[in-house]
Design a protein around this motif. Sequence first.
Motif, PDB file in Angstrom:
ATOM      1  N   ARG A 146       0.858  -1.253   0.020  1.00 14.04           N
ATOM      2  CA  ARG A 146      -0.045  -0.051  -0.099  1.00 14.04           C
ATOM      3  C   ARG A 146       0.868   1.316  -0.084  1.00 14.04           C
ATOM      4  N   ILE A 147       1.957   1.300   0.843  1.00 16.92           N
ATOM      5  CA  ILE A 147       2.871   2.338   0.775  1.00 16.92           C
ATOM      6  C   ILE A 147       3.553   2.473  -0.641  1.00 16.92           C
ATOM      7  N   LEU A 148       3.987   1.589  -1.009  1.00 15.30           N
ATOM      8  CA  LEU A 148       4.414   1.408  -2.479  1.00 15.30           C
ATOM      9  C   LEU A 148       3.658   1.995  -3.345  1.00 15.30           C
ATOM     10  N   LEU A 149       2.276   1.510  -3.532  1.00 17.90           N
ATOM     11  CA  LEU A 149       1.411   2.229  -4.333  1.00 17.90           C
ATOM     12  C   LEU A 149       0.989   3.471  -4.183  1.00 17.90           C
ATOM     13  N   GLY A 150       0.977   3.948  -2.835  1.00 24.19           N
ATOM     14  CA  GLY A 150       0.682   5.555  -2.565  1.00 24.19           C
ATOM     15  C   GLY A 150       2.140   6.203  -3.219  1.00 24.19           C
ATOM     16  N   ILE A 151       3.192   5.909  -3.101  1.00 23.27           N
ATOM     17  CA  ILE A 151       4.219   6.649  -3.855  1.00 23.27           C
ATOM     18  C   ILE A 151       4.209   6.696  -4.798  1.00 23.27           C
ATOM     19  N   THR A 152       3.798   5.424  -5.563  1.00 22.90           N
ATOM     20  CA  THR A 152       3.819   5.359  -7.203  1.00 22.90           C
ATOM     21  C   THR A 152       2.763   6.386  -7.789  1.00 22.90           C
ATOM     22  N   PHE A 153       1.604   6.482  -6.812  1.00 27.64           N
ATOM     23  CA  PHE A 153       0.569   7.166  -7.390  1.00 27.64           C
ATOM     24  C   PHE A 153       0.744   8.876  -7.262  1.00 27.64           C
ATOM     25  N   VAL A 154       1.463   8.992  -6.172  1.00 33.31           N
ATOM     26  CA  VAL A 154       2.113  10.423  -5.902  1.00 33.31           C
ATOM     27  C   VAL A 154       2.995  10.721  -7.001  1.00 33.31           C
ATOM     28  N   LEU A 155       3.912   9.974  -7.397  1.00 35.83           N
ATOM     29  CA  LEU A 155       4.861  10.348  -8.639  1.00 35.83           C
ATOM     30  C   LEU A 155       4.127  10.491  -9.944  1.00 35.83           C
ATOM     31  N   ILE A 156       3.123   9.704 -10.175  1.00 35.05           N
ATOM     32  CA  ILE A 156       2.355   9.514 -11.307  1.00 35.05           C
ATOM     33  C   ILE A 156       1.765  10.881 -11.214  1.00 35.05           C
ATOM     34  N   THR A 157       0.871  11.175 -10.360  1.00 31.51           N
ATOM     35  CA  THR A 157       0.176  12.660 -10.390  1.00 31.51           C
ATOM     36  C   THR A 157       1.224  13.677 -10.581  1.00 31.51           C
ATOM     37  N   ALA A 158       2.030  13.610  -9.888  1.00 28.58           N
ATOM     38  CA  ALA A 158       3.218  14.798  -9.917  1.00 28.58           C
ATOM     39  C   ALA A 158       3.668  14.966 -11.416  1.00 28.58           C
ATOM     40  N   TRP A 159       4.185  14.000 -12.091  1.00 36.17           N
ATOM     41  CA  TRP A 159       4.461  13.640 -13.415  1.00 36.17           C
ATOM     42  C   TRP A 159       3.423  14.310 -14.242  1.00 36.17           C
ATOM     43  N   LEU A 160       2.124  13.753 -14.264  1.00 35.44           N
ATOM     44  CA  LEU A 160       0.896  14.252 -15.088  1.00 35.44           C
ATOM     45  C   LEU A 160       0.811  15.847 -14.829  1.00 35.44           C
ATOM     46  N   LEU A 161       0.989  16.288 -13.740  1.00 31.49           N
ATOM     47  CA  LEU A 161       0.858  17.664 -13.666  1.00 31.49           C
ATOM     48  C   LEU A 161       1.832  18.262 -14.236  1.00 31.49           C
ATOM     49  N   TRP A 162       3.095  17.905 -14.061  1.00 25.67           N
ATOM     50  CA  TRP A 162       4.399  18.479 -14.731  1.00 25.67           C
ATOM     51  C   TRP A 162       3.934  18.481 -16.221  1.00 25.67           C
ATOM     52  N   PHE A 163       3.705  17.157 -16.863  1.00 25.58           N
ATOM     53  CA  PHE A 163       3.371  16.832 -18.351  1.00 25.58           C
ATOM     54  C   PHE A 163       2.286  18.052 -18.685  1.00 25.58           C
ATOM     55  N   ALA A 164       1.274  18.219 -17.832  1.00 29.70           N
ATOM     56  CA  ALA A 164       0.067  19.132 -18.461  1.00 29.70           C
ATOM     57  C   ALA A 164       0.284  20.474 -18.217  1.00 29.70           C
ATOM     58  N   LEU A 165       0.694  21.073 -17.148  1.00 31.71           N
ATOM     59  CA  LEU A 165       0.977  22.390 -16.446  1.00 31.71           C
ATOM     60  C   LEU A 165       2.405  23.124 -16.788  1.00 31.71           C
ATOM     61  N   ALA A 166       3.511  22.183 -16.852  1.00 34.39           N
ATOM     62  CA  ALA A 166       4.675  23.000 -16.850  1.00 34.39           C
ATOM     63  C   ALA A 166       4.985  23.571 -18.026  1.00 34.39           C
ATOM     64  N   GLU A 167       5.987  24.534 -18.099  1.00 35.29           N
ATOM     65  CA  GLU A 167       6.227  25.209 -19.374  1.00 35.29           C
ATOM     66  C   GLU A 167       7.819  24.881 -19.625  1.00 35.29           C
ATOM     67  N   VAL A 168       8.082  24.400 -21.009  1.00 34.93           N
ATOM     68  CA  VAL A 168       9.449  24.076 -21.289  1.00 34.93           C
ATOM     69  C   VAL A 168       9.676  25.050 -22.497  1.00 34.93           C
ATOM     70  N   PRO A 169      11.183  25.388 -22.794  1.00 35.26           N
ATOM     71  CA  PRO A 169      11.436  26.271 -23.782  1.00 35.26           C
ATOM     72  C   PRO A 169      11.384  25.291 -25.133  1.00 35.26           C
ATOM     73  N   VAL A 170      10.886  26.165 -26.075  1.00 34.52           N
ATOM     74  CA  VAL A 170      10.887  25.490 -27.420  1.00 34.52           C
ATOM     75  C   VAL A 170      11.849  26.310 -28.243  1.00 34.52           C
ATOM     76  N   LEU A 171      12.929  25.515 -28.754  1.00 32.84           N
ATOM     77  CA  LEU A 171      14.151  26.220 -29.448  1.00 32.84           C
ATOM     78  C   LEU A 171      14.120  26.017 -30.993  1.00 32.84           C
ATOM     79  N   ALA A 172      14.331  26.923 -31.588  1.00 34.38           N
ATOM     80  CA  ALA A 172      14.521  27.044 -32.850  1.00 34.38           C
ATOM     81  C   ALA A 172      16.429  26.898 -33.112  1.00 34.38           C
TER      82      ALA A 172
END
Length: 379
Positions: free
Chosen positions: A21-47
């Motif tokens: 259950r602890i491992l599952l909770g940690i995995t859920f938190v990491l996936i949630t953080a990654w999804l938030l970064w994936f959807a909300l974070a801003e990265v530079p687009v370079l030419a």
Amino acid sequence: MAARFHRTLRVIDADRGRAPRILLGITFVLITAWLLWFALAEVPVLAVTNVGRIETKRAVHAIDAPVDGTVTNVLATVGKEVREGEPLVELNVRAETLLESEERTRRGSATATLQSLHAQLASRRSSLEETRAAGAAAHAERTAKANEAEEVAQLAEGDATRIEKLYRNGLVAEAEVERARTEARRQRAAAVAQLAGAASLRDELKATEATRLAEIEQLRSQIAALEGTIAVSAISSSRLEHDIEQRVIRAPIRGVIAEDFRVRPGAYVEAGTRLSSIVPDGQLIAVGQYAPIDASGRIHVGQHASVRLPHMISTGFLRVTGAVSAVASEPRDGFVRVEVRIDAGKEKQLAHGSPVIVEIETERCSPATLILRSIGKRL
């Protein structure tokens, strides 16, 4: 003992159920953080372009041979800092120097002759004035004597007329009449001689003055001819001095010699031959050549940029930052020219002509947006 072992087994079973259950909770938190970064974070687009180089803001000046000639000396080497007007290459000037010396000698001789002619002209003018003054005085004296002789002759003729009247009245002898007539003729002859002398003197003075004026005019002609010769010689000397100066190739601007000179002493060069070039002092810029599809609508003045260039194998890549300062409105040779102004204090790390990789931050967006764009492009 059995009861104690049973309780231990239950504790172990409870621990085994909590770990997943602890491992599952940690995995859920990491996936949630990654999804938030994936959807909300801003990265530079370079030419990015690999077709780039470092240039100076001012144009590089070519060093060309202005005239034909044989190289006698090369005074600068690649990498040397030079001042504007500093000699870089010398061409053979022996023939021009000899011609200029000949012109200078000819001009000196003509100048001495001209000074002598000016002295003669001044002397002739002074002599003419003296002749005129002396002639005027002599002519006045002769005229006065002629007038005096005319008065004496008129008096003698009057006396002869009166004596003739007295003779007709029988008051004087015939001999008196003859003496009076003889005296009158003598005085008239003297008056005529004086008038003739005055006229002759006048003609003589005019002839002398004409001679002096002719001499003065001749001197003026000689002076004008010599002045023309001196002027032509001065122009020839100026042209030769210009030719000599052109055979000393000087730096057109202040800067650094960018390439090795392509000639050595003894080599013959023709006018217009490229010898080297000078990189002027001034601000350095990075120039990137972008494909129109990458630049159009994406790259604008003021965008953040960075420049990378191979530095040393041990240190990898050297990176400096800057901002877009100019974007060409039309492509040339299939590329759009983009200029990047290097941040102050970073120019010393760069050199003109170095190849660089130019990266320009065109926008910032989330990773999800980038993936969706990539999928859209593929579809």
